[in-house]
Structure formats: structure tokens, C-alpha cells
Scaffold this motif. Structure first.
Motif, PDB file in Angstrom:
ATOM      1  N   LEU A   1       0.808  -1.215   0.000  1.00 11.00           N
ATOM      2  CA  LEU A   1       0.000   0.000   0.000  1.00 11.00           C
ATOM      3  C   LEU A   1       0.847   1.275   0.000  1.00 11.00           C
ATOM      4  O   LEU A   1       0.381   2.330  -0.429  1.00 11.00           O
ATOM      5  CB  LEU A   1      -0.926   0.024   1.223  1.00 11.00           C
ATOM      6  CG  LEU A   1      -2.225  -0.774   1.131  1.00 11.00           C
ATOM      7  CD1 LEU A   1      -2.891  -0.849   2.496  1.00 11.00           C
ATOM      8  CD2 LEU A   1      -3.179  -0.158   0.108  1.00 11.00           C
TER       9      LEU A   1
ATOM     10  N   PRO B   1       2.622   3.537  -4.422  1.00  9.96           N
ATOM     11  CA  PRO B   1       1.501   3.798  -5.331  1.00  9.96           C
ATOM     12  C   PRO B   1       1.755   3.401  -6.773  1.00  9.96           C
ATOM     13  O   PRO B   1       0.805   3.169  -7.524  1.00  9.96           O
ATOM     14  CB  PRO B   1       1.281   5.307  -5.194  1.00  9.96           C
ATOM     15  CG  PRO B   1       2.563   5.847  -4.656  1.00  9.96           C
ATOM     16  CD  PRO B   1       3.113   4.765  -3.780  1.00  9.96           C
TER      17      PRO B   1
ATOM     18  N   TYR C   1       0.001   0.257  -7.865  1.00  8.50           N
ATOM     19  CA  TYR C   1      -1.440   0.384  -8.113  1.00  8.50           C
ATOM     20  C   TYR C   1      -1.713   1.103  -9.427  1.00  8.50           C
ATOM     21  O   TYR C   1      -2.702   0.809 -10.109  1.00  8.50           O
ATOM     22  CB  TYR C   1      -2.101   1.096  -6.930  1.00  8.50           C
ATOM     23  CG  TYR C   1      -1.959   0.283  -5.673  1.00  8.50           C
ATOM     24  CD1 TYR C   1      -2.928  -0.632  -5.293  1.00  8.50           C
ATOM     25  CD2 TYR C   1      -0.798   0.387  -4.899  1.00  8.50           C
ATOM     26  CE1 TYR C   1      -2.765  -1.412  -4.164  1.00  8.50           C
ATOM     27  CE2 TYR C   1      -0.628  -0.396  -3.772  1.00  8.50           C
ATOM     28  CZ  TYR C   1      -1.606  -1.296  -3.413  1.00  8.50           C
ATOM     29  OH  TYR C   1      -1.431  -2.082  -2.304  1.00  8.50           O
ATOM     30  N   ARG C   2      -0.830   2.007  -9.823  1.00  6.90           N
ATOM     31  CA  ARG C   2      -0.977   2.659 -11.125  1.00  6.90           C
ATOM     32  C   ARG C   2      -0.770   1.645 -12.242  1.00  6.90           C
ATOM     33  O   ARG C   2      -1.461   1.679 -13.264  1.00  6.90           O
ATOM     34  CB  ARG C   2       0.021   3.801 -11.244  1.00  6.90           C
ATOM     35  CG  ARG C   2      -0.191   4.647 -12.481  1.00  6.90           C
ATOM     36  CD  ARG C   2      -1.530   5.370 -12.422  1.00  6.90           C
ATOM     37  NE  ARG C   2      -1.414   6.634 -11.729  1.00  6.90           N
ATOM     38  CZ  ARG C   2      -2.442   7.372 -11.344  1.00  6.90           C
ATOM     39  NH1 ARG C   2      -3.665   6.946 -11.576  1.00  6.90           N
ATOM     40  NH2 ARG C   2      -2.278   8.509 -10.717  1.00  6.90           N
TER      41      ARG C   2
ATOM     42  N   ARG D   1      -5.260   4.990  -2.495  1.00  5.64           N
ATOM     43  CA  ARG D   1      -5.127   4.135  -3.674  1.00  5.64           C
ATOM     44  C   ARG D   1      -6.440   4.061  -4.451  1.00  5.64           C
ATOM     45  O   ARG D   1      -6.436   3.985  -5.678  1.00  5.64           O
ATOM     46  CB  ARG D   1      -4.686   2.735  -3.265  1.00  5.64           C
ATOM     47  CG  ARG D   1      -3.371   2.616  -2.493  1.00  5.64           C
ATOM     48  CD  ARG D   1      -2.151   3.034  -3.297  1.00  5.64           C
ATOM     49  NE  ARG D   1      -1.916   4.459  -3.301  1.00  5.64           N
ATOM     50  CZ  ARG D   1      -1.253   5.148  -2.375  1.00  5.64           C
ATOM     51  NH1 ARG D   1      -0.755   4.516  -1.327  1.00  5.64           N
ATOM     52  NH2 ARG D   1      -1.065   6.448  -2.489  1.00  5.64           N
TER      53      ARG D   1
ATOM     54  N   ASN E   1      -6.684   6.156  -8.312  1.00  4.06           N
ATOM     55  CA  ASN E   1      -6.892   5.267  -9.451  1.00  4.06           C
ATOM     56  C   ASN E   1      -8.360   5.114  -9.830  1.00  4.06           C
ATOM     57  O   ASN E   1      -8.684   4.377 -10.761  1.00  4.06           O
ATOM     58  CB  ASN E   1      -6.283   3.889  -9.154  1.00  4.06           C
ATOM     59  CG  ASN E   1      -4.780   3.978  -9.022  1.00  4.06           C
ATOM     60  OD1 ASN E   1      -4.082   4.341  -9.960  1.00  4.06           O
ATOM     61  ND2 ASN E   1      -4.275   3.676  -7.825  1.00  4.06           N
TER      62      ASN E   1
END
Length: 269
Positions: free
Chosen positions: A161, A164, A167-168, A199, A203
């Protein structure tokens, strides 16, 4: 789609008891109409039971992974089976494609309603600060996604977490729901809430962060499993006791939010 996050108590080192507890939670979730159930990180052994990792490790065709597959099939639900300690050599010997042929990994497996293994994710970011996790485990190298009930589901684990960019990359693969099995301890409550929510916001996707609710000799997990929508709004959450967090997710919500606020179109590399 109805998702259920099973916030479980855990007994350090006792895989049988911990999986029994998970089976009960999955059965409860199925009774409540859940399509997908998400379990916590290393709930099988307890994240902080470092001395037990080598003893309980197994390949992806091992007994514990097999029982988790059976639990999904028995209840007809998708199951992101938290994570378990994977023996990479045993997986390789069984013909499973693995990033390394030796060592242990913190491994999540997604099973479909029939108990078939559909996706595997090995935790990318191992906790630093001279932690036992970084010393004992091998970091994963591959992202993994799976199509389930009109969602493209991505996986990450706990400490991920804080990074980032992972997550992108999932967003670039079209992910609309990220599930995050975790073993997040006190006192970092605000970090847990802020990072998972961020997050989701950045996103424009659903994030389902599942934590444990267990006390170990050196740490206590803070619970607070939460489902966030693409605006970062909390759909359902728990306190710090064992609980089942249930929420309804709408795949059309992703498109409507991204149309209303098309921030992803404005990215510049």
C-alpha cells in the motif's frame, strides 16, 4: 457483486485452526450472499509467527492451498485466500511457473467458484526496517489480475500500500477492484486508513483492504477492514475485533466516476 472481507483472529503457528476459522467465515459469507470473499495476509500461520514460516511452507499444490480451493468450491464463491507461505522449490517441482526456484514467498491465490486456481500474486514489497519478513522471504516480481463477475480484480499485499506505482500499473491493466490482504499492526491506524483510501481515489477504483484481528507476542493487528468506492467513500468497515465486512459493488460505478472526473486521462509520463 457482493464482497465479504473476513477479518479473522489467528493462532500463531496453528494452520489447521486458522483455516478452520476461515472456513467458518466463508460459510457465513456465502449464507449472506457473498460472491467474493477475501481473507487476510498470512492468516494461516499468523504474520508475526516468523519461526513457523519454514515449517508450514508448501508448494501451490500443497495441502493447505488445496483445502482453501475446496472451501471456495464447497460454498460456490470466489475466494482470494489471503496469503500463505509458499515453498517456491516445491511449486517448481510440481511444474508451476515461479519467479525463483528456491526460497519462500508470501503468496496470495485467487480461486474461482469451482475451486480452480485462477491467479497467483507474490508480495512485491517486503517490510524493511531489518524485519524478519525481508530476511525470510523472496519478493514477488509479477502482477496478477483475474476477471470475475464483471470486475477486473487485481491483488496486492499489506506493505504494498505504501508504493503507489504498483497500483498505477494495475490501473493501466484495467483493474476495477484491488483486493489487499493485510496484517497491519497498531499503532499505524491513520496510515492504514489513509493509504488504502488514497489508492482508491488516485486510481478511481474500488479497494477492498482486509486486515486481521489478532494479538501476537510482539504486535497486535488493528483490524479496520474496509471497502472503499472509486471516490474513496467508505462502503463498509469494521473495528478491531473479528468481523465479516460485506458490501455491494457496482461495476458501472467505475465508468460513471471516471466519466464525471476523468483524472486518469490527464496523466503525463
Amino acid at each position: 457483486m457482493k464482497i465479504a472481507l473476513a477479518q479473522l483472529d489467528q493462532t500463531a503457528g496453528d494452520v489447521t485452526e486458522n483455516v478452520d476459522r476461515a472456513a467458518t467465515a466463508v460459510a457465513d459469507a456465502a449464507t449472506r450472499g457473498a460472491d467474493l470473499v477475501v481473507l487476510p495476509e498470512l492468516f494461516t500461520v499468523g504474520f508475526f509467527a516468523f519461526e513457523s514460516y519454514a515449517r508450514v511452507a508448501e508448494g501451490l499444490d500443497g495441502q493447505t492451498f488445496g483445502r482453501l480451493a475446496d472451501i471456495a468450491a464447497d460454498h460456490g464463491v470466489g475466494l482470494l485466500a489471503g496469503s500463505h507461505v509458499e515453498d517456491l522449490e516445491a511449486s517448481a517441482d510440481a511444474g508451476v511457473d515461479v519467479p525463483a526456484t528456491e526460497g519462500l514467498a508470501n503468496t496470495c491465490v485467487f480461486y474461482d467458484r469451482g475451486g480452480k486456481r485462477r491467479a497467483v500474486y507474490r508480495k512485491h514489497h517486503l517490510f524493511g526496517y531489518e524485519s524478519a519478513e525481508a530476511r525470510l522471504l523472496t519478493a514477488g516480481e509479477r502482477l496478477s489480475t483475474v476477471e470475475f463477475e464483471d470486475f477486473t480484480v487485481g491483488m496486492s499485499t499489506c506493505y504494498d500500500l505504501r508504493f503507489p506505482e504498483l497500483y498505477r500499473r494495475l490501473a493501466d491493466r484495467g483493474v476495477t477492484l484491488v483486493c489487499v490482504p493485510s496484517a497491519w499492526p497498531f499503532p499505524r491506524v491513520e496510515h492504514w486508513k489513509t493509504l488504502a483510501r488514497a489508492r482508491a481515489i488516485e486510481n478511481l477504483t474500488y479497494v477492498a483492504a482486509t486486515n486481521g484481528a489478532a494479538e501476537f507476542e510482539d504486535a497486535t493487528l488493528l483490524g479496520r477492514s474496509t471497502v472503499y468506492d472509486p471516490w474513496g467513500t467508505t462502503l463498509a468497515s469494521a473495528g478491531d475485533d473479528p468481523a465479516l465486512v460485506v458490501a455491494d459493488l457496482d461495476p458501472d460505478r467505475i465508468e460513471s466516476v471516471r466519466e464525471e472526473f476523468p483524472a486518469l486521462r490527464d496523466r503525463r509520463d
